[in-house]
Design a protein around this motif. Structure first.
Motif, mmCIF file in Angstrom:
data_model
loop_
_atom_site.group_PDB
_atom_site.id
_atom_site.type_symbol
_atom_site.label_atom_id
_atom_site.label_comp_id
_atom_site.label_asym_id
_atom_site.label_seq_id
_atom_site.Cartn_x
_atom_site.Cartn_y
_atom_site.Cartn_z
ATOM 1 N N LEU A 66 0.812 -1.191 -0.030
ATOM 2 C CA LEU A 66 0.159 0.044 0.165
ATOM 3 C C LEU A 66 0.727 1.106 0.104
ATOM 4 C CD1 LEU A 66 -2.853 1.003 -0.015
ATOM 5 C CD2 LEU A 66 -2.825 0.974 2.501
ATOM 6 N N MET A 67 2.058 1.265 0.519
ATOM 7 C CA MET A 67 2.927 2.364 0.663
ATOM 8 C C MET A 67 3.143 2.987 -0.878
ATOM 9 S SD MET A 67 6.034 1.623 3.181
ATOM 10 C CE MET A 67 6.760 3.023 2.865
ATOM 11 N N LYS A 68 2.997 2.376 -2.009
ATOM 12 C CA LYS A 68 3.154 2.965 -3.391
ATOM 13 C C LYS A 68 2.048 3.943 -3.585
ATOM 14 C CE LYS A 68 1.223 -0.784 -5.852
ATOM 15 N NZ LYS A 68 1.431 -1.910 -6.811
ATOM 16 N N TYR A 69 0.808 3.775 -2.783
ATOM 17 C CA TYR A 69 -0.074 4.877 -2.883
ATOM 18 C C TYR A 69 -0.078 5.978 -1.648
ATOM 19 C CZ TYR A 69 -1.670 1.476 -6.245
ATOM 20 O OH TYR A 69 -1.797 0.659 -7.562
ATOM 21 N N MET A 70 1.072 6.011 -0.919
ATOM 22 C CA MET A 70 1.181 7.017 0.304
ATOM 23 C C MET A 70 2.294 8.004 -0.139
ATOM 24 S SD MET A 70 1.069 4.511 3.488
ATOM 25 C CE MET A 70 0.355 2.910 3.521
ATOM 26 N N PRO A 71 2.212 9.078 0.536
ATOM 27 C CA PRO A 71 3.199 10.150 0.272
ATOM 28 C C PRO A 71 4.521 9.846 0.628
ATOM 29 C CG PRO A 71 1.347 11.100 1.557
ATOM 30 C CD PRO A 71 0.962 9.733 1.472
#
Length: 451
Positions: free
Chosen positions: A254-259
């Motif tokens: 999910l981190m790839k969709y976080m700042p």
């Protein structure tokens, strides 16, 4: 663990409640100002956090001080330093007369004798409001935040449920008319359409700053919904289970969709990212609703919406957090009684509505039954629903949590940064955690039975 907690809750509420006296006693016979008269001029001391619930009670404090003549001294401390500061004060017999107790500190504070069971005060009718009514608190909150070993030590004060706050305007522009119902929906369907790095806009932000924010608000948040857990029933690590690994790997994906830099986000940064339109969704504590609706701190306006946390394969298991206020054993007898009067007032049904309207989140159920409160505050219904079946063991409440939390925070941060895999990180946490629990006696069958 949960069965033991729930089984003892009824007994401890009845025990503590019985000590208060006949609940039908006319409250006209007891008044806060009269009860406080012997303690006029007494100074009591507590640590507060820089969060909405504390700003709310500070706003209401003049009413208490005027009515009682008791002076409430408070120091605002960052959450990450609040436990250490209190532990040092209690260990050195300092000046704190009350404790601010996170639900994961209750075991440590109670077993070290730093806080006093409320039965010491409820047995004294002169200082206990006959309308105290412990059954008026959500049972989950009284159990998780203020109770240990079959006794009530503190009353729920700053109460949290994990909720999904989202920008419904951003979702609508991306083609969605409702929030994601599951974590998988958030990742697969919503996140790709809500992320545009060129515009510095992202789908989601997960507060993950190293410390309790990382261990409780990030790491633990992805365990329970996926069927995982920190420990198994024998108090050994469960982090290598398929379910726990699925949750931890999901966080990495999910981190790839976080700042960028989300690993350094505390609550303030995550809330601000949503408030300024930089992210579309966050999972945050209910207490931050006031910040997100304040035009001075948020651009959201009517675009703000609130929903329950997304469900995982194991169901909807939202985060549970919060604090209780307890009387410190190191305080003088006079300070203890004055502190008990303050704690009753701060958590009472009498000021519950004013506290909510000032930005706090009361632990009293009756205030959320009021139609206008439910209509005005969008967080109320999903929060109340989560408190009906939340899990007190979302984070272990035993005294060893403080040491374990530091390990989880250290290694959990390294996982997110890609410095260690979820498997190797889980093994490191498990080995170090079990070493602590072994030294604490959790494998000799004695302590495990008490949790």
């Amino acid at each position: 663990m949960r069965k033991w907690l729930l089984a003892t809750l009824s007994a401890l509420v009845i025990t503590a409640g019985a000590a208060v006296g006949d609940p039908t006693l006319a409250r006209a016979e007891w008044a806060l100002d009269k009860a406080a008269a012997p303690y006029k001029g007494t100074e009591i001391n507590i640590i507060f956090l820089d969060r909405p619930g504390y700003r709310a009670i500070i706003k209401l404090l003049p009413e208490f001080e005027k009515k009682t003549g008791i002076k409430v001294n408070y120091e605002i401390v960052p959450y990450e330093n609040s436990r250490e500061k209190q532990v040092l004060n209690f260990s050195s017999k300092g000046d704190l007369t009350m404790a601010l107790v996170d639900l994961v500190w209750i075991g440590e504070f109670a077993e070290n004798g730093w806080i006093v069971p409320i039965e010491k005060f409820t047995s004294d009718a002169s200082i206990t409001d006959p309308g105290l009514d412990l059954k008026g608190f959500f049972p989950l909150l009284l159990d998780a935040f203020g109770s240990w070993g079959g006794k009530v030590y503190g009353l729920p004060f700053d109460n949290y449920s994990g909720l999904l706050f989202y920008n419904k305007c951003m979702l609508k522009d991306a083609g969605f008319d409702k929030p994601p119902a599951t974590w998988q929906d958030l990742y697969t369907t919503y996140a790709p359409k809500l992320t545009n790095p060129e515009k510095k806009q992202y789908a989601f932000a997960l507060q993950s700053l190293r410390g309790e924010t990382q261990s409780a608000d990030s790491f633990m948040r992805v365990l329970w919904p996926f069927g995982g857990s920190l420990l198994d029933k024998t108090f050994h690590s469960n982090l290598m289970s398929k379910e726990s690994q699925t949750g931890l790997k999901f966080r990495q994906d999910l981190m790839k969709y976080m700042p960028p830099g989300v690993v350094s986000y505390d609550h303030v940064e995550a809330v601000n990212a949503l408030a300024q339109g930089q992210v579309a969704m966050i999972t945050e504590w209910s207490a931050f609703y006031g910040t997100l609706t304040d035009p001075k701190t948020s651009k959201l306006g009517d675009c703000l919406a609130v929903a329950p946390e997304p469900a995982g394969p194991a169901g909807r298991l939202p985060a549970l957090g919060g604090f209780s206020l307890a009387v410190a054993s190191q305080a003088s007898p006079q300070q203890q009684k004055a502190s008990w009067l303050f704690i009753q007032w701060a958590t009472s049904e009498d000021i519950a509505r004013a506290y909510v309207e000032a930005g706090g989140v009361s632990g009293r159920s009756s205030v959320y039954e009021q139609a206008d409160i439910k209509a005005k505050y969008k967080f109320v219904e999903p929060m109340v629903a989560s408190w009906q079946k939340g899990v007190p063991e979302f984070r272990p409440r035993f005294p060893a949590w403080a040491a374990i939390s530091e390990i989880v925070a250290e290694v959990g941060s390294k996982m997110m940064l890609g410095e260690v895999s979820t498997e190797d990180g889980a093994k490191q946490i498990g080995a170090r955690m079990e070493d602590i629990l072994k030294k604490e006696g959790y494998y000799d069958g004695k302590k495990a039975l008490r949790q």
